[in-house]
Design a protein around this motif. Structure first.
Motif, PDB file in Angstrom:
ATOM      1  N   GLU A 286       0.818  -1.219   0.000  1.00 36.59           N
ATOM      2  CA  GLU A 286       0.000   0.000   0.000  1.00 36.59           C
ATOM      3  C   GLU A 286       0.850   1.266   0.000  1.00 36.59           C
ATOM      4  O   GLU A 286       0.419   2.293  -0.539  1.00 36.59           O
ATOM      5  CB  GLU A 286      -0.950  -0.014   1.203  1.00 36.59           C
ATOM      6  CG  GLU A 286      -2.016  -1.102   1.091  1.00 36.59           C
ATOM      7  CD  GLU A 286      -2.946  -1.151   2.291  1.00 36.59           C
ATOM      8  OE1 GLU A 286      -2.662  -0.436   3.300  1.00 36.59           O
ATOM      9  OE2 GLU A 286      -3.945  -1.887   2.229  1.00 36.59           O
ATOM     10  N   SER A 287       2.050   1.221   0.579  1.00 35.17           N
ATOM     11  CA  SER A 287       2.902   2.414   0.568  1.00 35.17           C
ATOM     12  C   SER A 287       3.279   2.796  -0.860  1.00 35.17           C
ATOM     13  O   SER A 287       3.556   3.969  -1.138  1.00 35.17           O
ATOM     14  CB  SER A 287       4.163   2.176   1.399  1.00 35.17           C
ATOM     15  OG  SER A 287       4.986   1.180   0.812  1.00 35.17           O
TER      16      SER A 287
ATOM     17  N   SER B 277       8.918   6.784 -12.106  1.00 33.76           N
ATOM     18  CA  SER B 277       8.709   6.040 -10.865  1.00 33.76           C
ATOM     19  C   SER B 277       9.765   4.966 -10.687  1.00 33.76           C
ATOM     20  O   SER B 277      10.143   4.271 -11.639  1.00 33.76           O
ATOM     21  CB  SER B 277       7.328   5.379 -10.860  1.00 33.76           C
ATOM     22  OG  SER B 277       7.148   4.612  -9.675  1.00 33.76           O
ATOM     23  N   SER B 278      10.212   4.819  -9.459  1.00 34.01           N
ATOM     24  CA  SER B 278      11.002   3.656  -9.118  1.00 34.01           C
ATOM     25  C   SER B 278      10.108   2.424  -9.214  1.00 34.01           C
ATOM     26  O   SER B 278       8.912   2.485  -8.957  1.00 34.01           O
ATOM     27  CB  SER B 278      11.552   3.791  -7.697  1.00 34.01           C
ATOM     28  OG  SER B 278      12.298   2.656  -7.337  1.00 34.01           O
ATOM     29  N   SER B 279      10.691   1.328  -9.629  1.00 38.44           N
ATOM     30  CA  SER B 279      10.045   0.020  -9.587  1.00 38.44           C
ATOM     31  C   SER B 279      11.112  -0.934  -9.087  1.00 38.44           C
ATOM     32  O   SER B 279      12.037  -0.499  -8.400  1.00 38.44           O
ATOM     33  CB  SER B 279       9.502  -0.347 -10.973  1.00 38.44           C
ATOM     34  OG  SER B 279       8.854  -1.604 -10.938  1.00 38.44           O
ATOM     35  N   ALA B 280      11.028  -2.211  -9.389  1.00 37.58           N
ATOM     36  CA  ALA B 280      12.027  -3.144  -8.864  1.00 37.58           C
ATOM     37  C   ALA B 280      12.168  -4.352  -9.770  1.00 37.58           C
ATOM     38  O   ALA B 280      11.204  -4.766 -10.424  1.00 37.58           O
ATOM     39  CB  ALA B 280      11.646  -3.593  -7.457  1.00 37.58           C
ATOM     40  N   ILE B 281      13.372  -4.939  -9.779  1.00 37.38           N
ATOM     41  CA  ILE B 281      13.570  -6.167 -10.544  1.00 37.38           C
ATOM     42  C   ILE B 281      12.820  -7.326  -9.900  1.00 37.38           C
ATOM     43  O   ILE B 281      12.713  -8.400 -10.502  1.00 37.38           O
ATOM     44  CB  ILE B 281      15.058  -6.502 -10.720  1.00 37.38           C
ATOM     45  CG1 ILE B 281      15.757  -6.682  -9.358  1.00 37.38           C
ATOM     46  CG2 ILE B 281      15.754  -5.444 -11.558  1.00 37.38           C
ATOM     47  CD1 ILE B 281      17.183  -7.192  -9.466  1.00 37.38           C
ATOM     48  N   GLY B 282      12.252  -7.103  -8.724  1.00 37.65           N
ATOM     49  CA  GLY B 282      11.349  -8.081  -8.134  1.00 37.65           C
ATOM     50  C   GLY B 282      10.144  -8.349  -9.015  1.00 37.65           C
ATOM     51  O   GLY B 282       9.407  -9.315  -8.788  1.00 37.65           O
TER      52      GLY B 282
ATOM     53  N   ARG C 268       4.102  -5.620  -9.712  1.00 40.32           N
ATOM     54  CA  ARG C 268       3.103  -5.529 -10.772  1.00 40.32           C
ATOM     55  C   ARG C 268       2.010  -4.538 -10.399  1.00 40.32           C
ATOM     56  O   ARG C 268       1.593  -3.710 -11.219  1.00 40.32           O
ATOM     57  CB  ARG C 268       2.508  -6.906 -11.051  1.00 40.32           C
ATOM     58  CG  ARG C 268       3.477  -7.846 -11.768  1.00 40.32           C
ATOM     59  CD  ARG C 268       3.007  -9.280 -11.711  1.00 40.32           C
ATOM     60  NE  ARG C 268       1.732  -9.473 -12.387  1.00 40.32           N
ATOM     61  CZ  ARG C 268       1.006 -10.578 -12.268  1.00 40.32           C
ATOM     62  NH1 ARG C 268       1.395 -11.571 -11.486  1.00 40.32           N
ATOM     63  NH2 ARG C 268      -0.128 -10.701 -12.925  1.00 40.32           N
ATOM     64  N   ALA C 269       1.533  -4.602  -9.160  1.00 36.02           N
ATOM     65  CA  ALA C 269       0.498  -3.658  -8.711  1.00 36.02           C
ATOM     66  C   ALA C 269       1.036  -2.229  -8.708  1.00 36.02           C
ATOM     67  O   ALA C 269       0.328  -1.282  -9.077  1.00 36.02           O
ATOM     68  CB  ALA C 269       0.010  -4.049  -7.314  1.00 36.02           C
ATOM     69  N   TRP C 270       2.279  -2.077  -8.299  1.00 34.96           N
ATOM     70  CA  TRP C 270       2.948  -0.777  -8.272  1.00 34.96           C
ATOM     71  C   TRP C 270       3.008  -0.185  -9.680  1.00 34.96           C
ATOM     72  O   TRP C 270       2.651   0.980  -9.906  1.00 34.96           O
ATOM     73  CB  TRP C 270       4.343  -1.015  -7.714  1.00 34.96           C
ATOM     74  CG  TRP C 270       5.193   0.149  -7.363  1.00 34.96           C
ATOM     75  CD1 TRP C 270       4.866   1.472  -7.371  1.00 34.96           C
ATOM     76  CD2 TRP C 270       6.554   0.068  -6.911  1.00 34.96           C
ATOM     77  NE1 TRP C 270       5.936   2.221  -6.967  1.00 34.96           N
ATOM     78  CE2 TRP C 270       6.973   1.395  -6.669  1.00 34.96           C
ATOM     79  CE3 TRP C 270       7.432  -0.982  -6.691  1.00 34.96           C
ATOM     80  CZ2 TRP C 270       8.271   1.675  -6.227  1.00 34.96           C
ATOM     81  CZ3 TRP C 270       8.708  -0.706  -6.236  1.00 34.96           C
ATOM     82  CH2 TRP C 270       9.115   0.608  -6.000  1.00 34.96           C
ATOM     83  N   GLU C 271       3.435  -1.002 -10.648  1.00 34.26           N
ATOM     84  CA  GLU C 271       3.527  -0.504 -12.019  1.00 34.26           C
ATOM     85  C   GLU C 271       2.148  -0.219 -12.620  1.00 34.26           C
ATOM     86  O   GLU C 271       1.996   0.730 -13.401  1.00 34.26           O
ATOM     87  CB  GLU C 271       4.310  -1.498 -12.877  1.00 34.26           C
ATOM     88  CG  GLU C 271       5.781  -1.580 -12.498  1.00 34.26           C
ATOM     89  CD  GLU C 271       6.648  -2.172 -13.593  1.00 34.26           C
ATOM     90  OE1 GLU C 271       6.118  -2.440 -14.702  1.00 34.26           O
ATOM     91  OE2 GLU C 271       7.860  -2.353 -13.355  1.00 34.26           O
TER      92      GLU C 271
END
Length: 307
Positions: free
Chosen positions: A86-87, A111-116, A143-146
């Motif tokens: 949620e953050s 936006s930052s994302s992650a290789i996760g 995935r939700a973040w992106e």
């Protein structure tokens, strides 16, 4: 340009602020706490209360979104997992709401994302930006973040121009200001360093200055759109990283590898962040951009950070 940063108090945010200011940009932060930062306009927001100072968006030409609870800061209880998710998604949604409701001139949202995104443990399979998403917790969060960032693609500025969005899937950022590197360096300096698990798990790393320059180039270059893997071109194994740190520090490695079961016992599900293997390649950066890494090789990066 006036560039608004979320997560400015983190190790990446602070270094990014310095580098942007050196280039002549004006930097502002969105922060949960009331604070005074030299040469930085600080605006207040509270994601949990859906509160944001609209002036932050109104005054910005670009937004760099770094905010999010630390993945490896605490064990993954159900409450912590919810906070990690949620953050990221709620903060992005709050920014999107402000962009819709506030007259603004924002041209780009990075936006930052992650290789996760590809999963916490992908073995020795090379991952590029076109590789499928994983299915574990880290992949679900990313995935939700992106998806929340992609919603901003539907927003237009006051002048009717679409907002360009860029997502930087960040790898393991090497900096002595926080993150993984200080935790690896300390036991090696004390003569108690050792590889973790098999030691053969890949780490897709990047020097903090290079990840910051990626964010800057994403802001400044209109051709950058979509997702890019923010990693150096030289992924290494955990054992190779451990040995290189010891070599730079001129310290011996005399202990056996730390067994995987001990890491799992200590960290629970979070153990995937150190036992999982991620061989991620920067294909789009290498073939579609003119970006030049300052530290493409691990040895050079470590000598810079540990000197």
């Amino acid at each position: 340009m006036t560039i608004l940063i979320t997560g400015g108090t983190g190790s990446i945010g602070r270094r990014l602020t310095q580098l942007l200011q050196q280039k002549g940009h004006t930097v502002a932060w969105l922060s949960r706490s009331e604070q005074s930062v030299p040469n930085v306009q600080v605006y207040h927001w509270d994601v949990r209360k859906s509160q944001i100072d609209a002036r932050a968006v109104a005054d910005a030409d670009a937004i760099i979104h770094l905010a999010g609870a630390g993945i490896a800061d605490e064990r993954w209880s159900d409450a912590r997992k919810r906070e990690i998710l949620e953050s990221r998604t709620q903060s992005t949604a709050l920014l999107a709401q402000a962009l819709r409701n506030t007259p603004n001139r924002v041209r780009v949202f990075v936006s930052s994302s992650a290789i996760g995104y590809y999963g916490g443990d992908t073995g020795d399979r090379p991952m590029t930006e076109t590789s499928p998403a994983g299915s574990d917790f880290l992949a679900q969060v990313t995935r939700a973040w992106e998806r929340s960032v992609e919603e901003i693609d539907t927003i237009k500025t006051t002048e009717g121009q679409p907002i360009r969005t860029v997502r930087i899937r960040t790898g393991v950022v090497l900096t002595m200001a926080g993150g993984a590197l200080p935790k690896l360096v300390q036991p090696i300096r004390l003569g108690a360093g050792a590889a973790i698990g098999s030691g053969q798990q890949y780490i897709s790393w990047i020097h903090v200055d290079d990840i910051c320059q990626l964010f800057i180039q994403a802001v400044e270059t209109e051709s950058w759109k979509g997702a890019y893997n923010g990693v150096a071109p030289d992924p290494v194994t955990n054992e190779a990283l451990t040995r290189e740190i010891a070599s730079v520090l001129k310290r011996p490695l005399i202990l056996p590898k730390v067994p995987a079961f001990a890491i799992k016992l200590a960290f629970g599900e979070l153990a995937v962040t150190v036992l999982g293997s991620s061989l991620v390649l920067n294909k789009r950066i290498a073939h579609e951009t003119t970006f030049a890494y300052k530290f493409p090789k691990l040895r050079d990066a470590l000598e810079d950070l540990l000197k």
